[in-house]
Design a protein around this motif. Sequence first.
Motif, mmCIF file in Angstrom:
data_model
loop_
_atom_site.group_PDB
_atom_site.id
_atom_site.type_symbol
_atom_site.label_atom_id
_atom_site.label_comp_id
_atom_site.label_asym_id
_atom_site.label_seq_id
_atom_site.Cartn_x
_atom_site.Cartn_y
_atom_site.Cartn_z
ATOM 1 N N ASN A 16 56.132 39.671 85.352
ATOM 2 C CA ASN A 16 56.681 41.016 85.553
ATOM 3 C C ASN A 16 55.777 42.019 84.842
ATOM 4 N N ARG A 92 58.356 37.762 99.609
ATOM 5 C CA ARG A 92 58.636 39.186 99.472
ATOM 6 C C ARG A 92 58.600 39.613 98.014
ATOM 7 N N GLU A 93 59.144 38.752 97.130
ATOM 8 C CA GLU A 93 59.117 39.062 95.697
ATOM 9 C C GLU A 93 57.689 39.165 95.190
ATOM 10 N N GLY A 95 55.062 39.873 96.965
ATOM 11 C CA GLY A 95 54.464 41.061 97.556
ATOM 12 C C GLY A 95 54.858 42.322 96.818
ATOM 13 N N GLU A 96 56.120 42.421 96.442
ATOM 14 C CA GLU A 96 56.597 43.583 95.707
ATOM 15 C C GLU A 96 55.973 43.631 94.314
ATOM 16 N N GLY A 99 52.416 44.662 94.683
ATOM 17 C CA GLY A 99 52.385 46.068 95.046
ATOM 18 C C GLY A 99 52.611 46.979 93.852
ATOM 19 N N ARG A 100 53.574 46.618 93.011
ATOM 20 C CA ARG A 100 53.836 47.429 91.815
ATOM 21 C C ARG A 100 52.640 47.410 90.878
#
Length: 210
Positions: A16, A92-93, A95-96, A99-100
């Motif tokens: 994260n 998807r996780e 990718g997000e 992206g962040r």
Amino acid sequence: MHGLYQNTRFIAGATNLKGMPSDVGREVAFAGRSNAGKSSALNRICHQKSLARTSKTPGRTQQINFFQVTEDRYLVDLPGYGYARVPGGLQREWGEFIGRYLECRRSLAGLIILMDIRRPLTTLDEQLLQVCVAADIPAHILLTKADKLSRNAAMNTLREVKTRLANHAYGSTTAQCFSALRGEGLEDAQARLDAWLFPENAASSRVPLP
């Protein structure tokens, strides 16, 4: 300058944004499909055999790995994308998360995008390029596994990729052939890293890239 990369070392893995090292200095990230040869390319560029761990199971890496080149210069290994056996929700996780990172990381100086020369510019690759354009992130493509094609075939593919980049508003993105196995394109790739990580030495860059 390339001698610096052989001292590169792993310093942190993050799942994260809060787990990442301080957002200071300059860093270059490596991204690509799970089977594009990202780990092999990182190892070759840094003249090490196991800096970035290669896996027989593509898509296994689920974190962003940070490698320190010098005190405040870093290489960043992003999770591979597009592996069919990874559940859609997890894809998807990832990718997000990526992206962040791309949108928020102020020390990010450029992105190396690795593509198998036999299957370049997939839909996912183009989506990543669109993110780079939107976030104003310089990008450079390594067409990996160039040893799998003849010299003429590899050069033809490189020309086709450059044409597609120009035709799809990715004209500022550069590209080259690369082989981790043979070391083809190694100096060009290191020169691109030099320019992004050590801009103060740009005037003495070894290999001018188009």
